[in-house]
Design an enzyme around this catalytic site. Sequence first.
Site, PDB file in Angstrom:
ATOM      1  N   LYS A  93      38.757  44.202  19.639  1.00  0.00           N
ATOM      2  CA  LYS A  93      37.713  43.190  19.891  1.00  0.00           C
ATOM      3  C   LYS A  93      36.501  43.833  20.549  1.00  0.00           C
ATOM      4  CE  LYS A  93      38.058  40.614  23.719  1.00  0.00           C
ATOM      5  NZ  LYS A  93      36.904  40.697  24.620  1.00  0.00           N
ATOM      6  N   ASN A  94      36.731  44.677  21.587  1.00  0.00           N
ATOM      7  CA  ASN A  94      35.612  45.184  22.368  1.00  0.00           C
ATOM      8  C   ASN A  94      34.818  46.268  21.649  1.00  0.00           C
ATOM      9  OD1 ASN A  94      36.285  43.334  24.263  1.00  0.00           O
ATOM     10  ND2 ASN A  94      37.324  44.769  25.629  1.00  0.00           N
ATOM     11  N   CYS A 148      31.948  35.993  35.916  1.00  0.00           N
ATOM     12  CA  CYS A 148      33.073  35.328  35.249  1.00  0.00           C
ATOM     13  C   CYS A 148      34.250  35.345  36.231  1.00  0.00           C
ATOM     14  CB  CYS A 148      33.427  36.030  33.946  1.00  0.00           C
ATOM     15  SG  CYS A 148      34.246  37.589  34.218  1.00  0.00           S
ATOM     16  N   ARG A 170      30.049  40.885  37.687  1.00  0.00           N
ATOM     17  CA  ARG A 170      29.637  41.530  36.429  1.00  0.00           C
ATOM     18  C   ARG A 170      28.125  41.802  36.353  1.00  0.00           C
ATOM     19  NH1 ARG A 170      33.834  40.178  32.596  1.00  0.00           N
ATOM     20  NH2 ARG A 170      33.177  42.016  31.435  1.00  0.00           N
ATOM     21  N   ASP A 202      42.116  46.199  31.797  1.00  0.00           N
ATOM     22  CA  ASP A 202      42.484  45.102  30.890  1.00  0.00           C
ATOM     23  C   ASP A 202      43.982  45.022  30.655  1.00  0.00           C
ATOM     24  OD1 ASP A 202      39.565  45.237  28.694  1.00  0.00           O
ATOM     25  OD2 ASP A 202      39.889  44.464  30.714  1.00  0.00           O
ATOM     26  N   ARG A 255      40.355  33.665  22.568  1.00  0.00           N
ATOM     27  CA  ARG A 255      39.063  34.344  22.408  1.00  0.00           C
ATOM     28  C   ARG A 255      39.281  35.791  21.975  1.00  0.00           C
ATOM     29  NH1 ARG A 255      35.322  33.925  27.557  1.00  0.00           N
ATOM     30  NH2 ARG A 255      34.466  35.677  26.418  1.00  0.00           N
TER      31      ARG A 255
END
Length: 430
Positions: free
Chosen positions: A22-23, A117, A122, A305, A397
């Site tokens: 995803k990233n 978030c 961030r 993560d 997501r």
Amino acid sequence: MKQYIIKGGHPLVGEVEIGGAKNAALAILAAAIMTDETVHIDNIPDVNDINVMLDAIAGIGGHVRRIDRHTVEISGNRINNVSIEYDYIKKIRASYYLLGALLGKYKHAEVALPGGCNIGSRPIDQHLKGFRALGADVDIEHGKIIAEADRLSGKHIYFDGVSVGATINVMMAATMADGITIMENVAKEPHVVDVANFLNRMGANIRGAGTDVIKIRGVQRLHSAEYSVIPDQIEAGTFMFAAAATRGDVTVLNVIPKHLEATIAKLAEIGCEIEEFDDAVRVVSKGGLGSTHVKTLPYPGFPTDMQPQIGVTLALCSGTSTITETIFENRFKYLDELARMGANIKVEGNSAVIEGVKKLSAARVSALDLRAGAALCIAGLATDGFTIVDDIVYIQRGYERFEEKLQSIGGIIEQVETERDIQKFKLKVS
Ligand code: EPZ
């Protein structure tokens, strides 16, 4: 509200196919608009964050053609606007990658300032530092970042802190600056390398991605390319820790074992048997698991993560483990949820001390962010009884077909929305 209901206590066994990262995909899709020609990208994960990024690109006039769930064609020749609305940034912070892409190509970009978030404030000061070093005027007005330059000139940029986003964003802008840019103290994540490889496929001249120094020789234009996104090492690691926590035997397919070295090392340290293949890794966790100590660091260190996933696993390992989170200032909130399931954890600043317990007890918990949500599902799978995880929109997501993939390796989990759905599930699996 969408929830997962899980009947835990069964080891996960089998093989699971890992999707595209995803990233990496989010940044690659943004970079794709830097050419007026058509770019063909495959192995993108079919998750909500990707769909928002594609909407943002179409929203400024980019041409987006979805070939199938995992393949898209993008061309930037009809872009008629360099302003990215707050709606997109509110949905996914990573739409700020369009800042570097638009600034690089059009020397002008306006992107709503991303907020914080659940895992931290961030800031994006390093992104702006890099753009200014390249010669852009960067102002923040009415919640928007406005970056523009008559021309961008290559510079020697030394980042104050290692940042994946800043490395990628400034690398994109420098790709079409005049002259040579040298970026130091950069992120070395696999997805940074993937974006650099993609840009080079489009005709950029980037050397050193994946090392501490990236050297970019600016080019005037970029051309069409075909590209396949790397496998998602975080999705892979999530299923590997699920195998460990449920005392199962899971093989993750379509991975790059090199990207999983830190994860494999920790799984071996707590007593899992690991078998590595060219593009697969098998994790076997039959007996009792022991404690270890983890410190999250930029790649190739243990990834932040993966911190919630190892946290849940260590809660079920015998002995005292510690986790030190050095990347984000607020990434232990899931431990409050885990404590409600009976975990014995004490958080002191950016460290958590975990006393392993034999069993957790099923409860209703909330997913506070993407990785915490996935970790709480792992806790439910490792626990007898029925666990309900709320707010699973976070999980969806970033994880494609999460419950289907878990079901395919024996996970008893379903997406529910009503009390009636929950009762039906309980009757079906009891
Ligand atoms: C990327 O976020 C990932 N997101 C995150 O994954 C991941 O946790 C993070 O990298 C670290 O690996 C995407 O790629 C879309 P950073 P990013 O800039 O780029 C500070 C997930 O679950 N910092 O490397 O925002 C920052 O506050 C998500 O998929 C500054 O101070 O992370 C943090 O403490 C969650 N100033 C640290 O650096 C800046 O200008 C690392 O952040 C930028 C960052």
